[in-house]
Write a protein that holds these residues in place. Structure first.
Motif, PDB file in Angstrom:
ATOM      1  N   PRO A 101      40.064  45.057  34.892  1.00 46.89           N
ATOM      2  CA  PRO A 101      38.700  45.023  34.672  1.00 46.89           C
ATOM      3  C   PRO A 101      37.949  45.950  34.277  1.00 46.89           C
ATOM      4  CG  PRO A 101      39.623  44.002  36.685  1.00 46.89           C
ATOM      5  CD  PRO A 101      40.703  44.787  36.210  1.00 46.89           C
TER       6      PRO A 101
ATOM      7  N   GLY B 162      38.533  45.056  27.206  1.00 48.36           N
ATOM      8  CA  GLY B 162      37.456  44.897  27.880  1.00 48.36           C
ATOM      9  C   GLY B 162      36.158  44.135  27.338  1.00 48.36           C
TER      10      GLY B 162
ATOM     11  N   SER C 298      43.470  33.113  35.411  1.00 44.78           N
ATOM     12  CA  SER C 298      43.890  34.601  35.518  1.00 44.78           C
ATOM     13  C   SER C 298      45.278  34.496  35.986  1.00 44.78           C
ATOM     14  CB  SER C 298      42.928  35.166  36.074  1.00 44.78           C
ATOM     15  OG  SER C 298      42.514  34.653  37.518  1.00 44.78           O
TER      16      SER C 298
ATOM     17  N   ASP D  24      37.239  34.647  36.659  1.00 45.20           N
ATOM     18  CA  ASP D  24      37.562  35.367  37.765  1.00 45.20           C
ATOM     19  C   ASP D  24      36.181  36.455  38.070  1.00 45.20           C
ATOM     20  OD1 ASP D  24      39.914  37.029  39.027  1.00 45.20           O
ATOM     21  OD2 ASP D  24      38.712  38.804  37.968  1.00 45.20           O
TER      22      ASP D  24
ATOM     23  N   MET E  38      36.632  40.337  37.370  1.00 46.58           N
ATOM     24  CA  MET E  38      35.840  40.455  36.049  1.00 46.58           C
ATOM     25  C   MET E  38      34.469  40.318  35.717  1.00 46.58           C
ATOM     26  SD  MET E  38      37.176  38.376  32.339  1.00 46.58           S
ATOM     27  CE  MET E  38      35.837  38.254  31.488  1.00 46.58           C
ATOM     28  N   TRP E  39      33.868  39.245  36.125  1.00 45.95           N
ATOM     29  CA  TRP E  39      32.496  38.912  35.701  1.00 45.95           C
ATOM     30  C   TRP E  39      31.625  39.986  36.768  1.00 45.95           C
ATOM     31  CZ3 TRP E  39      30.990  37.348  31.544  1.00 45.95           C
ATOM     32  CH2 TRP E  39      31.787  36.438  30.628  1.00 45.95           C
TER      33      TRP E  39
END
Ligand code: NAP
Length: 305
Positions: free
Chosen positions: A74, A99, A131, A231, A234-235
């Motif tokens: 991430p 990324g 994921s 995910d 990640m967000w």
């Protein structure tokens, strides 16, 4: 296709890294692929499914001796990983990342890297809501854009990385980091935020039962739920690290929403009709450019002609 890097190290073994393994193997782009992941659980899964040639215990062990190191964690974790691998990086190696935000990653990673390596950030515009190391597949990057942000990196190192992404099936474009972040705020980050919001709104409507939300889920809402299943880590990191551009686009979005809200309240059918006619034309333009897709992905590249 021939080998571009003798030894590739992937730090993080989720959707993107595991897809890279499959895509590199499909085209024979890497002599050896070494991977690692933060948790013992993910490393065990990767070993069980034979994802890489070797699974290292730590990021430093994986990066040691690699010709290409790709950070696939991430966005908020990139800086710490760069600090860990910096002492072992081979002179002349390339460090890249995947990324979804670029300026914040450059700011976090570049200060840790020695002058003897080439830093070439990249972002494949391809993904699904899945994921983990089992979720990858070789075709993920086929006919999708990969944006490379070369800055002042060595031209040969950039050309090599471009070759890798093209070999994995992508179309490649180069871009400045801040422009990348603005474009992605419009095409991906803000749409994701709207999807998260809409699913949250439906959840709040107590007069609509959970089973009705599921049972009568029409195409629009169904698509939102798929995007909103992406995910959370990640967000979260995407929004925290692309703050300025996302807030700029959200401001514009809110203004448009208020205009439509007023038109509905005032019964201004002409305004609504004109607005929807305009947006329909934009959709037609996207289809003509070959960028329509059913996948939860906002960046398919134009069809090859
Ligand atoms: P993913 O499937 O969720 O996998 C994430 C990986 O990062 C796992 O190996 C995880 O390790 C590791 N990780 C998580 N938090 C970490 C931390 N704090 N420190 C070190 N490692 C950590 O992720 P992904 O979808 O492949 O995304 C990876 C990168 O690609 C992100 O930067 C994302 O912005 C970018 N990207 C994603 C998409 C997409 O649609 N998914 C598209 C383009 C680019 P463990 O499993 O061991 O915990």
């Amino acid at each position: 296709m021939s080998v571009i890097y003798n030894r590739v190290a992937l730090i993080g073994l989720g959707l993107i890294a595991s897809s890279m393994v499959h895509a590199m193997r499909r085209a024979g782009l890497a002599g050896e692929i070494v991977g690692t992941s933060r948790s013992a659980e993910t490393r065990a899964i990767a070993r069980e499914i034979g994802l890489c040639d070797h699974i290292a215990e730590t990021a430093a062990e994986a990066a040691d001796g690699a010709d290409l190191v790709v950070l696939c964690v991430p966005v908020g974790a990139m800086g710490a990983v760069a600090a860990e691998i910096a002492p072992v990086l081979k002179a002349g190696a390339t460090v890249s990342d995947v990324g979804s935000v670029k300026q914040a990653v450059i700011d976090a990673v570049a200060p840790h890297l020695p002058d003897t390596v080439h830093f070439v950030p990249a972002h494949p515009l391809a993904g699904t809501e899945q994921s983990g190391p089992r979720s990858g597949f070789a075709e993920l990057f086929d006919n999708r854009w990969c944006l490379i942000v070369p800055g002042d990196a060595d031209a040969d190192a950039v050309a090599r990385l471009r070759g890798l992404w093209e070999g994995m099936g992508s179309f490649v474009e180069t871009m400045e980091a801040d422009h990348h972040d603005l474009v992605l705020a419009v095409t991906s980050h803000t749409p994701h935020l709207i999807a998260y919001t809409m699913v949250g709104v439906a959840d709040d409507l107590r007069r609509v039962t959970d089973s009705e939300v599921v049972k009568y889920s029409a195409a629009g809402f169904r698509d939102f739920t798929r995007i909103a299943a992406s995910d959370p880590t990640m967000w979260r990191d995407v929004f925290l690290n692309n703050k300025e551009a996302t807030l700029e686009i959200l401001g514009r979005f809110t203004e448009e929403l208020f205009a439509l809200q007023r038109a509905i309240r005032q019964g201004d059918g002409d305004m609504l009709h004109d607005y929807f006619t305009h947006t329909r034309a934009i959709r037609r333009g996207i289809i003509e450019a070959g960028q329509d897709t059913d996948a939860p992905n906002f960046g398919r590249a134009p069809k090859k002609t």
